[in-house]
Design a protein around this motif. Structure first.
Motif, PDB file in Angstrom:
ATOM      1  N   PRO A 248       0.812  -1.212   0.000  1.00 63.12           N
ATOM      2  CA  PRO A 248       0.000   0.000   0.000  1.00 63.12           C
ATOM      3  C   PRO A 248       0.847   1.264   0.000  1.00 63.12           C
TER       4      PRO A 248
ATOM      5  N   ASP B   9      -1.804  -2.132   8.470  1.00 60.59           N
ATOM      6  CA  ASP B   9      -3.126  -1.813   7.914  1.00 60.59           C
ATOM      7  C   ASP B   9      -4.239  -2.604   8.571  1.00 60.59           C
TER       8      ASP B   9
ATOM      9  N   ASP C 148     -10.917  -7.380   1.902  1.00 63.46           N
ATOM     10  CA  ASP C 148     -10.256  -6.285   2.620  1.00 63.46           C
ATOM     11  C   ASP C 148      -8.773  -6.216   2.259  1.00 63.46           C
TER      12      ASP C 148
ATOM     13  N   ARG D  75      -6.879  -3.007   0.544  1.00 58.99           N
ATOM     14  CA  ARG D  75      -5.736  -2.332   1.171  1.00 58.99           C
ATOM     15  C   ARG D  75      -4.437  -2.514   0.392  1.00 58.99           C
TER      16      ARG D  75
END
Length: 164
Positions: free
Chosen positions: A13, A91, A101, A105
């Protein structure tokens, strides 16, 4: 394991890495390692500092105070940490997090398919330079998390190696 060059293409990320720190009941593992334990540290150094133990009934050396983490060493250097619940990425990804998810992310994570006819999990490899998270999943939830050098995370996935 022996050294090998493995090309990976996922990207972790955006934003700076967050240092490892406790968050509620979880402990964060970033792409440098844990607090006081960094990727690239030697077994000898970690033992001298009292962080690495080999005198417990386990499948290999353990990290003092981190029963939910299995270290993986190659040529005396810490290359990967195999994380169990309640360990977390910065995260908030933990074992049990929905795969959707993880994809949200880590949108550039490389999808890795487990070999057909095996009981292994598929993976998502989220790279940031020479480091990565490898999220092993059953298509619905994260089942295992491995953090460390991207080359060794990819090799672990390709060869099916476990923490024991």
């Amino acid at each position: 394991m022996t050294a090998a060059s493995i090309a990976g293409s996922g990207v972790a990320p955006q934003g700076p890495l967050v240092p490892a720190r406790p968050v509620g009941d979880t402990e964060v593992v970033d792409l440098d390692g844990l607090s006081g334990i960094e990727f690239g540290d030697t077994e000898q150094e970690l033992s001298r500092r009292g962080v690495l133990r080999s005198d417990v009934d386990a499948c290999g050396p353990t990290l003092t105070g981190h029963e939910d983490v299995s270290p993986i060493f190659v040529e005396d250097r810490l290359v990967l940490l195999w994380l169990d619940d309640p360990m977390s990425t910065p995260d908030g990804i933990t074992v049990g997090t929905p795969v959707s998810d993880v994809r949200d992310r880590y949108p550039s994570a490389t999808r890795l398919a487990a070999p057909r006819g095996t009981h292994r999990f598929d993976g998502l490899l989220a790279r940031n330079g020479d480091r990565a998270y490898l999220f092993l999943h059953d298509g619905v939830t994260v089942r295992e998390i491995i953090a460390g050098y991207a080359e060794w995370a990819r090799r672990l996935f390709d060869e099916g190696y476990g923490p024991c």
